[in-house]
Design an enzyme around this catalytic site. Structure first.
Site, PDB file in Angstrom:
ATOM      1  N   GLU A 140       1.341   6.478  -6.977  1.00 12.74           N
ATOM      2  CA  GLU A 140       0.344   7.372  -7.070  1.00 12.74           C
ATOM      3  C   GLU A 140       0.929   9.141  -6.958  1.00 12.74           C
ATOM      4  O   GLU A 140       0.561   9.704  -7.865  1.00 12.74           O
ATOM      5  CB  GLU A 140      -1.010   7.348  -6.345  1.00 12.74           C
ATOM      6  CG  GLU A 140      -1.723   5.872  -6.584  1.00 12.74           C
ATOM      7  CD  GLU A 140      -2.748   5.687  -5.506  1.00 12.74           C
ATOM      8  OE1 GLU A 140      -2.842   6.271  -4.701  1.00 12.74           O
ATOM      9  OE2 GLU A 140      -3.594   4.678  -5.885  1.00 12.74           O
ATOM     10  N   GLU A 170       0.967  -1.317   0.112  1.00 10.91           N
ATOM     11  CA  GLU A 170      -0.052  -0.107  -0.047  1.00 10.91           C
ATOM     12  C   GLU A 170       0.960   1.416   0.008  1.00 10.91           C
ATOM     13  O   GLU A 170       0.609   2.238  -0.875  1.00 10.91           O
ATOM     14  CB  GLU A 170      -0.995  -0.031   1.273  1.00 10.91           C
ATOM     15  CG  GLU A 170      -1.919   1.206   1.115  1.00 10.91           C
ATOM     16  CD  GLU A 170      -2.744   1.114   0.037  1.00 10.91           C
ATOM     17  OE1 GLU A 170      -2.895   2.203  -0.842  1.00 10.91           O
ATOM     18  OE2 GLU A 170      -3.495   0.146  -0.285  1.00 10.91           O
TER      19      GLU A 170
END
Length: 115
Positions: free
Chosen positions: A66, A59
């Protein structure tokens, strides 16, 4: 020492700025709580902590990708979208397999505890 400080700052950013990371932390806390209640053996703790660490690491990497993509290429691009989707897919795979590990590791002691 600054490398450790930077790494911890990255984790703080992940915790404060990424809702998905917080969701994974909540799930990790629930699994740790269940394992503590069931007083699982050390090998079960090791397997659970490895699975939790894998998901949190994935994650964090996904969030980093991102952030980088949004900074370097703010406009939508289908090819870059594929990269973001693959990174998210890696997190999904890790979470699915971690859930399977959690069931395999925790189900027997839970059944015995409720038994």
């Amino acid at each position: 020492m600054s490398k450790f400080r930077n790494a911890f700052q990255g984790l703080v950013f992940a915790m404060r700025g990424q809702s998905s990371f917080v969701i994974h932390l909540v799930m990790a806390a629930a699994v740790i709580g269940l394992a503590a209640i069931c007083q699982v053996e050390s090998w079960r703790w090791a397997v659970l902590l490895l699975a939790i660490g894998m998901v949190l690491a994935l994650e964090t990497i996904n969030s980093a990708i991102e952030c980088l993509v949004h900074r370097l290429h703010p406009e939508h691009d289908p090819e870059i979208g594929k990269v973001l989707d693959m990174a998210a897919g890696a997190v999904l795979l890790g979470a699915i397999f971690a859930a399977a590990v959690g069931l395999i590791v925790l189900l027997p002691p839970l059944l015995e505890w409720f038994g």
